[in-house]
Design a protein around this motif. Structure first.
Motif, PDB file in Angstrom:
ATOM      1  N   SER A 176       0.873  -1.185   0.000  1.00  0.00           N
ATOM      2  CA  SER A 176       0.000   0.000   0.000  1.00  0.00           C
ATOM      3  C   SER A 176       0.903   1.226   0.000  1.00  0.00           C
ATOM      4  O   SER A 176       1.883   1.254   0.745  1.00  0.00           O
ATOM      5  N   PRO A 177       0.578   2.216  -0.803  1.00  0.00           N
ATOM      6  CA  PRO A 177       1.499   3.349  -0.916  1.00  0.00           C
ATOM      7  C   PRO A 177       1.603   4.197   0.351  1.00  0.00           C
ATOM      8  O   PRO A 177       0.633   4.325   1.098  1.00  0.00           O
ATOM      9  N   LEU A 178       2.783   4.732   0.593  1.00  0.00           N
ATOM     10  CA  LEU A 178       2.992   5.675   1.692  1.00  0.00           C
ATOM     11  C   LEU A 178       4.140   6.597   1.287  1.00  0.00           C
ATOM     12  O   LEU A 178       5.168   6.127   0.802  1.00  0.00           O
ATOM     13  N   ILE A 179       3.927   7.892   1.470  1.00  0.00           N
ATOM     14  CA  ILE A 179       4.994   8.841   1.140  1.00  0.00           C
ATOM     15  C   ILE A 179       5.375   9.622   2.382  1.00  0.00           C
ATOM     16  O   ILE A 179       4.577   9.787   3.302  1.00  0.00           O
ATOM     17  N   VAL A 180       6.612  10.099   2.381  1.00  0.00           N
ATOM     18  CA  VAL A 180       7.083  10.981   3.453  1.00  0.00           C
ATOM     19  C   VAL A 180       7.146  12.375   2.859  1.00  0.00           C
ATOM     20  O   VAL A 180       7.593  12.546   1.718  1.00  0.00           O
ATOM     21  N   GLY A 181       6.683  13.375   3.598  1.00  0.00           N
ATOM     22  CA  GLY A 181       6.764  14.760   3.140  1.00  0.00           C
ATOM     23  C   GLY A 181       7.718  15.534   4.038  1.00  0.00           C
ATOM     24  O   GLY A 181       7.653  15.395   5.265  1.00  0.00           O
ATOM     25  N   PRO A 205       8.724   8.855  -1.863  1.00  0.00           N
ATOM     26  CA  PRO A 205       7.857   7.676  -1.861  1.00  0.00           C
ATOM     27  C   PRO A 205       8.608   6.504  -1.222  1.00  0.00           C
ATOM     28  O   PRO A 205       9.729   6.195  -1.633  1.00  0.00           O
ATOM     29  N   LEU A 206       8.020   5.883  -0.215  1.00  0.00           N
ATOM     30  CA  LEU A 206       8.683   4.727   0.415  1.00  0.00           C
ATOM     31  C   LEU A 206       8.636   3.544  -0.540  1.00  0.00           C
ATOM     32  O   LEU A 206       7.699   3.395  -1.319  1.00  0.00           O
ATOM     33  N   GLU A 207       9.633   2.706  -0.465  1.00  0.00           N
ATOM     34  CA  GLU A 207       9.664   1.507  -1.299  1.00  0.00           C
ATOM     35  C   GLU A 207       9.167   0.309  -0.498  1.00  0.00           C
ATOM     36  O   GLU A 207       9.075   0.371   0.733  1.00  0.00           O
ATOM     37  N   THR A 220      14.692   9.202   8.864  1.00  0.00           N
ATOM     38  CA  THR A 220      15.620   8.118   8.530  1.00  0.00           C
ATOM     39  C   THR A 220      14.800   6.961   7.966  1.00  0.00           C
ATOM     40  O   THR A 220      13.774   6.587   8.550  1.00  0.00           O
ATOM     41  N   ILE A 221      15.286   6.438   6.848  1.00  0.00           N
ATOM     42  CA  ILE A 221      14.540   5.337   6.204  1.00  0.00           C
ATOM     43  C   ILE A 221      15.409   4.084   6.206  1.00  0.00           C
ATOM     44  O   ILE A 221      16.608   4.138   5.905  1.00  0.00           O
ATOM     45  N   TYR A 222      14.777   2.972   6.553  1.00  0.00           N
ATOM     46  CA  TYR A 222      15.463   1.674   6.556  1.00  0.00           C
ATOM     47  C   TYR A 222      14.795   0.784   5.529  1.00  0.00           C
ATOM     48  O   TYR A 222      13.564   0.791   5.396  1.00  0.00           O
ATOM     49  N   ASP A 223      15.604   0.005   4.820  1.00  0.00           N
ATOM     50  CA  ASP A 223      15.011  -0.913   3.850  1.00  0.00           C
ATOM     51  C   ASP A 223      14.587  -2.200   4.559  1.00  0.00           C
ATOM     52  O   ASP A 223      14.742  -2.331   5.779  1.00  0.00           O
ATOM     53  N   GLU A 224      14.082  -3.111   3.754  1.00  0.00           N
ATOM     54  CA  GLU A 224      13.555  -4.363   4.258  1.00  0.00           C
ATOM     55  C   GLU A 224      14.566  -5.134   5.118  1.00  0.00           C
ATOM     56  O   GLU A 224      14.222  -5.766   6.108  1.00  0.00           O
ATOM     57  N   ALA A 225      15.849  -5.025   4.723  1.00  0.00           N
ATOM     58  CA  ALA A 225      16.884  -5.778   5.438  1.00  0.00           C
ATOM     59  C   ALA A 225      17.315  -5.055   6.709  1.00  0.00           C
ATOM     60  O   ALA A 225      18.178  -5.537   7.442  1.00  0.00           O
TER      61      ALA A 225
END
Ligand code: M6R
Length: 608
Positions: A176-181, A205-207, A220-225
């Motif tokens: 489901s889409p989610l964006i950070v502003g 846009p978050l992945e 701060t954004i963290y990926d799946e890993a």
């Protein structure tokens, strides 16, 4: 579908959240709510109904905090009710969710066995308790969320806040889409760009699988890993005013009138009539040169645009082309011959069926070109090339300007493919380029006051009809389908689009004096054939409305008609669709319906 907005910053959160929620209303919803962190307490107000209902309950409440979450809910698990509305909260965590947690029954049982009591019927509440459990085990906020996410299966965009880290908000997405502003006054999460337009146009846009932790001055954004993953910041070119209704009564009305501008913008800089060529720099040339066949996938109105594209591919390019609704292609798991270019069309780029179909194409090592309207959406990340339409934000649930800008992009694509695969056709059709550039002016003509007056009158006459059949052949068949879809979506009149030549194979049995039959029959090579079909309906007393560019004085039985200006036969779809959009709009207004938020519908369909 549900809408999310969250904020952490220097300003009073409640007003930003409520304004953001109003801008998400168009997605479709049945209840709404907010959670604000006030001191060390989470205050939640949530209600079944509209945001204006929620606002009544906000009055007089102490909601003076600078961190909060807002949500509009479109019910999936659990009926529309106050207790099922989001945010869900206990004393330490508040959570909003879009998507579906598939294993929520098992998780609920397990949590109940460990002493948790549930106060809603939703799937979302399991995540609330999972995060709470993690916190009680002494994990930090981020770790507690990670632990919860590891246990759930399904799709989600989450917004979460907790008293344990009072200035932080966590956003997480999968499916489901989610964006950070980002803004100097604080940072946001949202499910959609329009919610943020008054505050910022800098978005990330978050992945898939990303978790973002937002502080008032840092994201701060963290990926799946679990690795820190800097994601590109996109500047959204949309003017915030573009998402306002302005002098119009409805967004749909405004968006119908924005079509000449949207088509002009989509063509701008991409067509050079003096050179008889098209420039699509964003698409790798090899991808088009090596194409041996084109397979369109899309849903709803985007699928109807794809059907128009298929005809253009046949007529202008001569390459084999097929078009299929994404929801069927994904389950059929169709195979693609080598050299197939899959063209995925989606205004939002977030439609679950279209994304799943595109993923299937990727799994076959296929090549995807997407035609889409929203910058940086999920579909673009699966694509080998992206052709953006430049419609601006579309708020009305019924697609209008995104449909005509998709047609523009598809026509450009057909012209470009023809440069490689059928240059001789272009040699014979040199006037096509100029004719295309004339289209916005002709659209203006159809949208001028005298035409509007006559469509309005026609709408009044037919507004009490129960059934309508929309018929067309060739390029006008998809336009008939789209006209029928518009009518059913917003005026709740049963309407079917049909290939005019098929009518005699069954639907003709339905014809009587109560049946409205709308013929889309511009003056092209098929006109004489459709004229025959018109006579067949007239002979059976069907009530005919003819949308044409041909003077129909000589056509017996046709009492009502609307004429569009003449153009190149390939280009009539741009003009014929306008009276059909207006007809649906005026009929819905006559019947007193909520044009912009029709019942049961959502702007972006992010469920299967
Ligand atoms: O965002 P998408 O283009 O993928 O959306 C596809 C359909 O959901 C959409 O066109 C829908 O049919 C509209 N309500 C049509 O007016």
């Amino acid at each position: 579908m549900c809408g999310i907005i969250g904020y952490t910053g220097k300003d009073r959160a409640i007003s930003l959240l409520v304004e953001g929620l109003k801008r998400l209303e168009y997605r479709g919803y049945d209840s709404a709510g907010v959670a604000i962190l006030v001191g060390n307490a989470i205050r939640v107000v949530r209600k079944k109904g509209k945001i204006r209902d929620l606002e009544k309950y906000l009055n007089g409440k102490d909601l003076d905090g600078t961190v909060g979450l807002g949500h509009t809910r479109w019910a999936t698990h659990g009926k529309p009710a106050d207790e099922n509305a989001h945010p869900h909260s206990n004393n330490s965590v508040a959570i909003v969710h879009n998507g579906i947690i598939e294993n929520y029954r098992e998780l609920r049982k397990e949590l109940e066995a460990r002493g948790y009591r549930f106060s809603s019927e939703t799937d979302t509440e399991v995540m609330l308790h999972l995060v709470d459990e993690g916190l009680k085990q002494g994990k930090g906020f981020l770790e507690a969320v990670r632990r919860g996410l590891k246990k759930i299966r399904g799709t989600y965009a989450f917004g979460i806040l907790s008293v344990v880290q009072g200035n932080a908000l966590i956003g997480a997405r999968r499916g489901s889409p989610l964006i950070v502003g980002l803004s100097p006054h604080g940072n946001f999460i949202a499910s959609d760009i329009p919610a943020l337009l008054p505050y910022t146009r800098q978005v990330i846009p978050l992945e898939e699988g990303d978790i973002a932790i937002l502080l008032p001055d840092k994201v701060t954004i963290y990926d799946e890993a679990g690795n820190e993953a800097p994601r590109p910041v996109l500047h959204i070119p949309w003017d915030p005013v573009a998402a306002e209704k302005g002098e119009y009564k409805h967004f749909m009305q405004k968006e119908i009138f924005e079509q000449p501008r949207g088509v002009t913008d989509t063509l701008r800089g991409r067509i050079r009539p003096e050179e008889f060529s098209v420039y699509l720099e964003e698409i790798p040339e090899a991808l088009l040169r090596e194409t041996k066949m084109v397979h369109f996938i899309a849903c709803g109105s985007s699928y109807h645009a794809a059907l128009v594209g298929r005809y253009w591919l046949d007529q202008i390019v001569g390459l084999p082309a097929t078009a299929e609704v994404a929801s069927e292609f994904r389950i059929r798991q169709g195979k693609l011959p080598s050299g197939t270019l899959t063209v995925a069309i989606s205004q939002s780029g977030e439609t679950t069926d279209t994304l799943a179909a595109a993923e299937w194409v990727k799994s076959l090592n296929g090549t995807i070109l997407s035609i889409t309207n929203v910058l940086g959406n999920s579909l673009t990340r699966l694509s080998d090339g992206v052709l953006y339409t430049r419609a601006g934000p579309e708020i009305g649930v019924a697609a209008t300007k995104t449909f005509s800008t998709q047609l523009s992009a598809l026509f450009l694509l057909a012209l470009k493919l023809a440069e490689f695969h059928s240059p001789f056709v272009l040699q014979q059709e040199k006037n096509l380029y100029d004719s295309l550039l004339q289209i916005p002016r002709l659209m203006e003509e159809v949208l001028s006051p005298p035409s509007l007056g006559s469509i309005r009158q026609i709408a009044r006459r037919y507004s009490r009809k129960q059934n309508a059949l929309y018929l067309g052949r060739g390029l006008s068949f998809p336009i008939a389908l789209e006209g029928a879809l518009k009518l059913k979506e917003i005026s709740y009149i049963h309407a079917e689009g049909y290939a005019a030549g098929e009518m005699k194979h069954g639907p003709i049995a339905l014809i009587d004096e109560d049946m409205l039959v709308v013929f889309v029959a511009p003056l092209d090579s098929l006109f004489p054939k459709v004229a025959g079909n018109i006579q067949e309906i007239a002979a059976r007393n069907g009530e005919i409305l003819l949308i044409s560019s041909a003077d129909n004085d000589y056509m017996e039985g046709v009492k009502t008609s609307f004429l569009v200006p003449q153009t190149h036969p390939f280009l009539y779809p741009f003009l014929s669709i306008l009276p059909l959009q207006l007809l649906a709009y005026y009929i819905a207004v006559e019947r007193g319906y909520d044009v912009d938020q029709p019942r049961n519908l959502a702007k972006t369909v992010t469920v299967e």
